[in-house]
Design a protein around this motif. Structure first.
Motif, short mmCIF file in Angstrom:
data_model
loop_
_atom_site.label_atom_id
_atom_site.label_comp_id
_atom_site.label_asym_id
_atom_site.label_seq_id
_atom_site.Cartn_x
_atom_site.Cartn_y
_atom_site.Cartn_z
N VAL A 60 -16.93 1.07 3.33
CA VAL A 60 -17.86 0.12 2.71
C VAL A 60 -18.89 -0.33 3.75
O VAL A 60 -18.66 -0.22 4.95
CB VAL A 60 -17.12 -1.09 2.10
N HIS A 65 -13.29 -5.56 1.24
CA HIS A 65 -12.97 -5.16 -0.13
C HIS A 65 -11.51 -4.72 -0.22
O HIS A 65 -11.03 -3.98 0.64
CB HIS A 65 -13.86 -4.00 -0.58
N ASN A 67 -8.58 -3.23 -3.15
CA ASN A 67 -8.35 -2.69 -4.49
C ASN A 67 -7.20 -3.47 -5.12
O ASN A 67 -6.06 -3.37 -4.66
CB ASN A 67 -8.03 -1.19 -4.40
N ARG A 103 -7.66 -11.18 -0.33
CA ARG A 103 -9.09 -11.50 -0.49
C ARG A 103 -9.36 -12.96 -0.17
O ARG A 103 -10.27 -13.29 0.59
CB ARG A 103 -9.55 -11.21 -1.92
N MET A 114 -14.06 -9.37 -1.44
CA MET A 114 -13.99 -9.07 -2.86
C MET A 114 -12.74 -8.29 -3.22
O MET A 114 -12.38 -7.35 -2.50
CB MET A 114 -15.23 -8.26 -3.28
N HIS A 116 -11.16 -5.98 -6.30
CA HIS A 116 -11.71 -5.22 -7.43
C HIS A 116 -10.62 -4.74 -8.38
O HIS A 116 -9.61 -4.19 -7.93
CB HIS A 116 -12.47 -3.99 -6.92
N ASN A 148 -14.85 -1.39 6.68
CA ASN A 148 -16.27 -1.68 6.78
C ASN A 148 -16.83 -0.98 8.01
O ASN A 148 -16.48 -1.30 9.14
CB ASN A 148 -16.48 -3.20 6.88
#
Ligand SMILES: [Fe+2]
Length: 282
Positions: A60, A65, A67, A103, A114, A116, A148
């Motif tokens: 990313v 992030h 999952n 998160r 985030m 998701h 990241n």
């Protein structure tokens, strides 16, 4: 109270899939396969109920992030190396509750974070290859965490530390995997096929071997002092952000444990690879 019950750095090279599925390559990755199976055995023996996988192929560009899907399933083909890894069926339960806790903790540490649950967000192979061997019965939940590519080592440390706090505050027993390479310099095209099982540059190989010594000797502060430069000079996979997050979760330079090399260090398409289990406080 939750805890990290297994912390490991692991290989995920797609040539593992070639070994498992292509007669011509049978046996080339026995060392890696045996090591991943052993890590899986240990995760089960420690009563892990969730794998949190720091996945350097889920790359990313901004923020943190995770999952958070309740179910991961599909058939995977690598976009990077489709000739090596294709048609891998997978199906694992996720852990939305833990994913959201991760998160929240990382957001609390000041990052845009985030979780998701979008239906078409698939898994990448730095999660799927180890899960195929470590979680064969799919009886441990899976939470992929993105890498990241623009995060600093210090940011990785802080994200890892926040994740460890969230795990502690949960009721989960987590097996935490830094699923990434050591050095990561692919061979040039002209020699890529001959280089399937070797490390590109003696410099990278020697630095990797020294890093493995430092880990096995428990010289973690010395390793952490060289990590930013190691990631840079040895072409770290996603800048070794998985390693930064792993050591952040372990306590960074307060970590008192050491690594156990499972099997042997090996080369794959130029990159340096290993499976290493890091000891945890009793
Ligand atoms: Fe990789």
């Amino acid at each position: 109270m939750g805890e990290i019950v297994l912390a490991a750095k692991n290989t995920h090279v797609p040539s593992i899939w070639m070994d498992l599925t292509m007669e011509k390559f049978r046996g080339i990755r026995k060392n890696a396969i045996d090591g991943l199976r052993e890590l899986g055995r240990r995760a089960h023996a420690q009563g892990a109920d969730t794998f949190v996988v720091l996945d350097v192929h889920w790359i990313v560009n901004q923020g943190f992030h995770v999952n958070a899907k309740a179910r991961h399933e599909g058939t995977f083909t690598s976009h990077e190396l489709p000739h090596m890894l294709s048609g891998m069926d997978y199906g694992y339960d996720g852990d939305p509750e833990l994913a959201h806790a991760l998160r929240d903790a990382v957001a609390g540490a000041g990052f845009a974070a985030m979780a998701h649950e979008t239906p078409h967000l698939g898994c990448e192979y730095a999660t799927l290859i180890p899960m195929h061997l470590m979680n064969e019965a799919a009886d441990i939940r899976v939470v992929p965490v993105a890498a990241n590519q623009f995060a600093s080592i210090e940011e990785g440390r802080a994200m890892g530390a926040a994740m460890a706090e969230a795990i502690k505050a949960s009721d989960r027993k987590v097996a935490l995997l830094a699923s990434g390479s050591l050095s990561h310099q692919f061979w040039p095209n002209a020699v890529s096929q001959q280089g399937l099982t070797s490390v590109n540059t003696e410099f990278n190989r020697q630095v990797d071997l020294r890093v493995l010594d430092l880990w096995q000797e428990g010289q973690i502060p010395e390793f952490l002092a060289m990590l930013p430069e190691y990631a840079e000079r040895c072409h770290g996979e996603c800048k070794m952000i998985d390693t930064a997050m792993l050591f952040g979760a372990l306590g960074w330079d307060d970590y008192q444990g050491k690594g156990e090399l499972i099997g042997e260090y090996f080369g794959a398409s130029g990159t340096g690879q290993a499976n290493v289990d890091f000891s945890l406080p009793a």
